[in-house]
Design a protein around this motif. Sequence first.
Motif, mmCIF file in Angstrom:
data_model
loop_
_atom_site.group_PDB
_atom_site.id
_atom_site.type_symbol
_atom_site.label_atom_id
_atom_site.label_comp_id
_atom_site.label_asym_id
_atom_site.label_seq_id
_atom_site.Cartn_x
_atom_site.Cartn_y
_atom_site.Cartn_z
ATOM 1 N N LEU A 85 0.822 -1.211 0.000
ATOM 2 C CA LEU A 85 0.000 0.000 0.000
ATOM 3 C C LEU A 85 0.857 1.262 0.000
ATOM 4 C CD1 LEU A 85 -2.801 1.320 0.155
ATOM 5 C CD2 LEU A 85 -2.635 1.137 2.656
ATOM 6 N N THR A 86 1.784 1.348 0.949
ATOM 7 C CA THR A 86 2.620 2.553 1.015
ATOM 8 C C THR A 86 3.557 2.622 -0.190
ATOM 9 O OG1 THR A 86 4.227 1.387 2.439
ATOM 10 C CG2 THR A 86 2.524 2.704 3.534
ATOM 11 N N GLY A 87 4.024 1.458 -0.662
ATOM 12 C CA GLY A 87 4.892 1.437 -1.836
ATOM 13 C C GLY A 87 4.176 1.988 -3.059
ATOM 14 N N MET A 88 2.923 1.592 -3.241
ATOM 15 C CA MET A 88 2.132 2.111 -4.352
ATOM 16 C C MET A 88 1.988 3.616 -4.238
ATOM 17 S SD MET A 88 0.343 1.430 -7.124
ATOM 18 C CE MET A 88 0.883 3.005 -7.791
ATOM 19 N N ALA A 89 1.799 4.109 -3.024
ATOM 20 C CA ALA A 89 1.652 5.551 -2.800
ATOM 21 C C ALA A 89 2.943 6.285 -3.153
ATOM 22 C CB ALA A 89 1.269 5.815 -1.345
ATOM 23 N N PHE A 90 4.081 5.785 -2.665
ATOM 24 C CA PHE A 90 5.356 6.454 -2.950
ATOM 25 C C PHE A 90 5.663 6.444 -4.442
ATOM 26 C CE2 PHE A 90 6.437 5.280 1.582
ATOM 27 C CZ PHE A 90 6.425 6.591 2.053
ATOM 28 N N ILE A 91 5.465 5.298 -5.089
ATOM 29 C CA ILE A 91 5.731 5.194 -6.524
ATOM 30 C C ILE A 91 4.800 6.118 -7.301
ATOM 31 C CG2 ILE A 91 5.567 3.664 -8.536
ATOM 32 C CD1 ILE A 91 6.523 1.381 -6.679
ATOM 33 N N GLY A 92 3.522 6.108 -6.939
ATOM 34 C CA GLY A 92 2.555 6.958 -7.623
ATOM 35 C C GLY A 92 2.896 8.434 -7.497
ATOM 36 N N LEU A 93 3.263 8.859 -6.291
ATOM 37 C CA LEU A 93 3.611 10.267 -6.081
ATOM 38 C C LEU A 93 4.871 10.649 -6.848
ATOM 39 C CD1 LEU A 93 2.855 10.518 -2.249
ATOM 40 C CD2 LEU A 93 1.588 11.638 -4.097
ATOM 41 N N SER A 94 5.806 9.703 -6.989
ATOM 42 C CA SER A 94 7.020 9.983 -7.768
ATOM 43 C C SER A 94 6.717 10.038 -9.259
ATOM 44 C CB SER A 94 8.096 8.927 -7.482
ATOM 45 O OG SER A 94 8.624 9.081 -6.183
ATOM 46 N N ILE A 95 5.835 9.150 -9.744
ATOM 47 C CA ILE A 95 5.432 9.191 -11.151
ATOM 48 C C ILE A 95 4.803 10.540 -11.478
ATOM 49 C CG2 ILE A 95 3.763 8.260 -12.818
ATOM 50 C CD1 ILE A 95 4.249 5.490 -11.587
ATOM 51 N N LEU A 96 4.035 11.069 -10.515
ATOM 52 C CA LEU A 96 3.376 12.361 -10.703
ATOM 53 C C LEU A 96 4.331 13.536 -10.529
ATOM 54 C CD1 LEU A 96 0.033 11.682 -8.772
ATOM 55 C CD2 LEU A 96 0.413 11.629 -11.248
ATOM 56 N N GLY A 97 5.563 13.245 -10.101
ATOM 57 C CA GLY A 97 6.550 14.303 -9.910
ATOM 58 C C GLY A 97 6.374 15.074 -8.615
ATOM 59 N N GLU A 98 5.625 14.516 -7.680
ATOM 60 C CA GLU A 98 5.351 15.202 -6.420
ATOM 61 C C GLU A 98 6.292 14.769 -5.293
ATOM 62 O OE1 GLU A 98 1.164 14.970 -5.536
ATOM 63 O OE2 GLU A 98 0.612 15.351 -7.617
ATOM 64 N N LEU A 99 7.025 13.693 -5.523
ATOM 65 C CA LEU A 99 7.989 13.189 -4.544
ATOM 66 C C LEU A 99 9.234 12.747 -5.298
ATOM 67 C CD1 LEU A 99 8.140 12.536 -1.423
ATOM 68 C CD2 LEU A 99 7.586 10.183 -2.033
ATOM 69 N N PRO A 100 10.437 13.140 -4.855
ATOM 70 C CA PRO A 100 11.644 12.765 -5.605
ATOM 71 C C PRO A 100 11.850 11.248 -5.644
ATOM 72 C CG PRO A 100 12.217 13.747 -3.470
ATOM 73 C CD PRO A 100 10.753 13.954 -3.658
ATOM 74 N N TRP A 101 12.305 10.766 -6.810
ATOM 75 C CA TRP A 101 12.493 9.324 -6.991
ATOM 76 C C TRP A 101 13.547 8.759 -6.046
ATOM 77 C CZ3 TRP A 101 9.693 5.635 -8.907
ATOM 78 C CH2 TRP A 101 8.755 5.910 -9.905
ATOM 79 N N TRP A 102 14.602 9.532 -5.716
ATOM 80 C CA TRP A 102 15.652 8.994 -4.854
ATOM 81 C C TRP A 102 15.089 8.623 -3.482
ATOM 82 C CZ3 TRP A 102 16.722 11.201 -0.190
ATOM 83 C CH2 TRP A 102 16.350 12.542 0.007
ATOM 84 N N MET A 103 14.132 9.417 -3.004
ATOM 85 C CA MET A 103 13.527 9.130 -1.715
ATOM 86 C C MET A 103 12.666 7.869 -1.788
ATOM 87 S SD MET A 103 11.227 11.690 0.699
ATOM 88 C CE MET A 103 12.631 12.740 1.123
ATOM 89 N N THR A 104 11.897 7.768 -2.854
ATOM 90 C CA THR A 104 11.050 6.586 -3.043
ATOM 91 C C THR A 104 11.884 5.322 -3.181
ATOM 92 O OG1 THR A 104 9.201 7.797 -4.043
ATOM 93 C CG2 THR A 104 9.429 5.484 -4.648
ATOM 94 N N VAL A 105 12.943 5.383 -3.977
ATOM 95 C CA VAL A 105 13.792 4.205 -4.190
ATOM 96 C C VAL A 105 14.432 3.744 -2.881
ATOM 97 C CG1 VAL A 105 15.925 3.386 -5.275
ATOM 98 C CG2 VAL A 105 14.254 4.687 -6.618
#
Length: 197
Positions: A85-105
């Motif tokens: 659930l949280t992984g989907m949220a982080f990935i989705g927010l990064s795809i949208l450009g709202e959260l940096p990918w380095w943080m999500t990764v």
Amino acid sequence: MTGTASDRPSNLNIPNALTVLRIVLVPVFGWMLLAHAHEGGWRTATTLVFVAAILTDFVDGRIARKYNLVTNFGKIWDSVADKALTGMAFIGLSILGELPWWMTVLILLREWGITIMRVFMLKYEVMAANKGGKLKTATQALAIILFCLGLWRTPLLVDVLAWTVMIVAFLLTVVTGAVYVVDAVRIRRQARGSGAS
């Protein structure tokens, strides 16, 4: 004296059903977040779906402990459901450009790395979520909720609060991950030591 198999609670119980429900809601939440990213009403509805899903995490654990319904299935899959659930949220927010990918990764590497480690540790001991892990999950959930509302449609104060909570969640994610690794090393050493004696 250990309990027999008949003494153990069945996997078919309400806490485990809530865990499965949380897993089912993951693709629903993901679709809502990505398909209607910049529609205010949809972002609110998406946030509510996430809130409903994450609440099952806090409810199922309480029910399991209160009514002695803790199972190995729950201990493992509850964690997997959280990560999905949280992984989907982080990935989705990064795809949208709202959260940096380095943080999500980095967050996902920690989350799934620890989950895989816990699976391998089953031959020694079931590593249930500790208090630090629960605090990390709660902080991540709050950060995701604030981000899911859409920072582009919230006051600056909410924007600052959201980023503050997200940074705290990120730090807790890293620190608790290190704690799990230390605990795993200790458990493995104890198990090997007792086996050699």
